[in-house]
Design a protein around this motif. Sequence first.
Motif, PDB file in Angstrom:
ATOM      1  N   ASN A   1       0.944  -1.040   0.102  1.00 49.99           N
ATOM      2  CA  ASN A   1       0.107  -0.245  -0.137  1.00 49.99           C
ATOM      3  C   ASN A   1       0.955   1.331  -0.066  1.00 49.99           C
ATOM      4  OD1 ASN A   1      -2.462  -1.296   0.190  1.00 49.99           O
ATOM      5  ND2 ASN A   1      -2.261  -1.963   2.323  1.00 49.99           N
TER       6      ASN A   1
ATOM      7  N   TYR B   1       2.643  -2.211  -7.935  1.00 44.43           N
ATOM      8  CA  TYR B   1       1.438  -1.403  -6.849  1.00 44.43           C
ATOM      9  C   TYR B   1       1.349   0.034  -7.232  1.00 44.43           C
ATOM     10  CZ  TYR B   1       2.487  -5.847  -4.168  1.00 44.43           C
ATOM     11  OH  TYR B   1       2.684  -7.103  -3.841  1.00 44.43           O
ATOM     12  N   ALA B   2       2.284   0.453  -7.991  1.00 42.13           N
ATOM     13  CA  ALA B   2       2.199   1.950  -8.205  1.00 42.13           C
ATOM     14  C   ALA B   2       0.930   1.960  -9.075  1.00 42.13           C
ATOM     15  CB  ALA B   2       3.379   2.330  -8.813  1.00 42.13           C
ATOM     16  N   PRO B   3      -0.023   2.907  -9.048  1.00 40.59           N
ATOM     17  CA  PRO B   3      -1.271   3.048  -9.847  1.00 40.59           C
ATOM     18  C   PRO B   3      -0.895   4.247 -10.927  1.00 40.59           C
ATOM     19  CG  PRO B   3      -1.199   4.590  -7.803  1.00 40.59           C
ATOM     20  CD  PRO B   3      -0.279   3.691  -7.653  1.00 40.59           C
TER      21      PRO B   3
ATOM     22  N   TYR C   1       3.060   2.364  -2.235  1.00 41.39           N
ATOM     23  CA  TYR C   1       3.650   2.851  -3.624  1.00 41.39           C
ATOM     24  C   TYR C   1       2.621   3.843  -4.071  1.00 41.39           C
ATOM     25  CZ  TYR C   1       7.518   0.083  -2.730  1.00 41.39           C
ATOM     26  OH  TYR C   1       8.656  -0.500  -2.000  1.00 41.39           O
ATOM     27  N   GLN C   2       1.702   4.449  -3.548  1.00 43.06           N
ATOM     28  CA  GLN C   2       0.430   5.041  -4.108  1.00 43.06           C
ATOM     29  C   GLN C   2       0.518   6.497  -4.625  1.00 43.06           C
ATOM     30  OE1 GLN C   2      -2.315   2.979  -4.311  1.00 43.06           O
ATOM     31  NE2 GLN C   2      -0.517   1.678  -3.528  1.00 43.06           N
ATOM     32  N   THR C   3       1.789   7.331  -4.311  1.00 41.75           N
ATOM     33  CA  THR C   3       1.993   8.685  -4.773  1.00 41.75           C
ATOM     34  C   THR C   3       3.475   8.611  -5.419  1.00 41.75           C
ATOM     35  OG1 THR C   3       3.215   9.388  -2.677  1.00 41.75           O
ATOM     36  CG2 THR C   3       0.494   9.333  -2.911  1.00 41.75           C
TER      37      THR C   3
END
Length: 550
Positions: free
Chosen positions: A39, A123-125, A41-43
Amino acid sequence: MNKMKYKGYLACLAFLSFLTGCDKEFLERPPKDRIVDANYYQTAEQVLASTTPLYNVVWFAYNDKASHGIGDARGGLLYSGSYQAENIRMNTTGITGENGSAWRAFYNVVGQANTAITNINRYAPASVPEGVKQYAIGEGRFMRGLAYSYLVQNWDAVPIIANNETVLTDTTIARNTVESVWEFIIRDIRFAAKVLPNASVATGRLNKWAAEGMLAKMFLTRAGVGQNGTRNQTDLDSAAYYAKRVIDNSGASLMPNYADLFKTANNNNQESLFALQWKYDGDWGTQNSVQAFLAYGSSLTGFGDGWGGDIGASLFALNQYEDLNQDKRRKATYMLPGDNYDYIHEIVDEKIVPLHVRTDNNNQADYRSRASVKKYVVGLPSDNAGKVTQQHTEINTYMLRLADVYLIYAEAVLGNNASTSDALALQYFNAVRARAGLDPKSSITWEDIHRERLVEFAMEGQAWYEFTRLHYYKPQLAYDLLSSQDRGLFWAYPNDKANATSWDLVPQSTAISRTVTVNSGNFFLPLPATELSRAPNLRKAPVPYNFDQK
């Protein structure tokens, strides 16, 4: 590249530059448990933060003592009667401390790089700009390739681990062939050179020219792999090509004063292409600790460290200088009795005074009669804007600087010839000498370049790798050169105790031979004993790496 893609790339770089503009924030690393969290690697900020440990903490166990124990002591540039003695005597074993710590450090780099690469891809969106993802992956692959270059040059065939789902402690893991490892290295660093931007997005972070400079070095070394007496011309040409691109396009230039390279105030200077980034006030492992082990006494550090009284230049090292007083690099690298420094101080009788290297102790020869180490010894807190504590400084560790690229170009152009008078090769070679205060040469040989490299990069952990590069195509010459080095005890007696300009270097009789015999049996490091016990398949013959595997 079409205009739309080009504009998108520039926009991404502008975003990166804004995002990572604060150097202090760049060096702050997130907690380890968050980096392995899917969770996390979201930004864009989190993606970039995931690679910051690759600039310091994962290298710490190598930089701490093994860099000079392996890189300089095994290369013949250090003398000690105790500290690093196993490495100096080429008697490194499976339980020698620097052996295990270096192995663990390099595989820590590999593991951290793999974690970042895998998790960014998984995981990076889509909301994270693609340029940010590629930048961080490029950093990871550069560091992983560099770590493997150290692994293969120290231990020969080693296991390639491209993802952490195959762990080093797996008992079925096998070593891969030297040729496979070098191909893996080239692929990793070539990828980095393609995706990294021309300009660093924050001071100290990688860019294209750091990658292309390192790629030149990798090609120069790989040119000898699998060869017999000569080097592969295609790899030599690639080394010259990438070195020239860096020289022409990076904007880097030599620092005018060699000694200034090794002051904390000049971190990330105009000559530095890639350096490890340390924080004196960070968590353990994020600081540069080498001063503690190299400084000859606590009077130089201001704290309870300074444990280097039994370590200093070898006689071989000092004999590489054309003139101990004229060559400006010597005083910046090794301190001889009678030397004076105005930019580094010492505590004498509870007073802080400019450093004067004393010559004796009640007329008894001791460490003050040695050539103590100066490079990476940065001095007291007052010499460094207060940024020194016990075992903590923030002096960068150079991994690649422009002088290296100059000499890479000269050696690549020389190639398999006995000598060269190529104008550009001479220009770059002589630029390094001119800064040192030495006269230019009108023609250069491999021996000239080899000697120049030993002197230019002494105490930067590079000497050993000059010999591993040679060993690939001329192993007997590497053995002979190492076996001829004088690694024995000597005292240095100055012509003037107050302000010396010349020294008598007098070998001392000891029960230990002044030279060591180097051969195929002790050239490469033995695999660390703990690793062999965990993965017994490491004893088996190496196998080619499958580059088609996922």
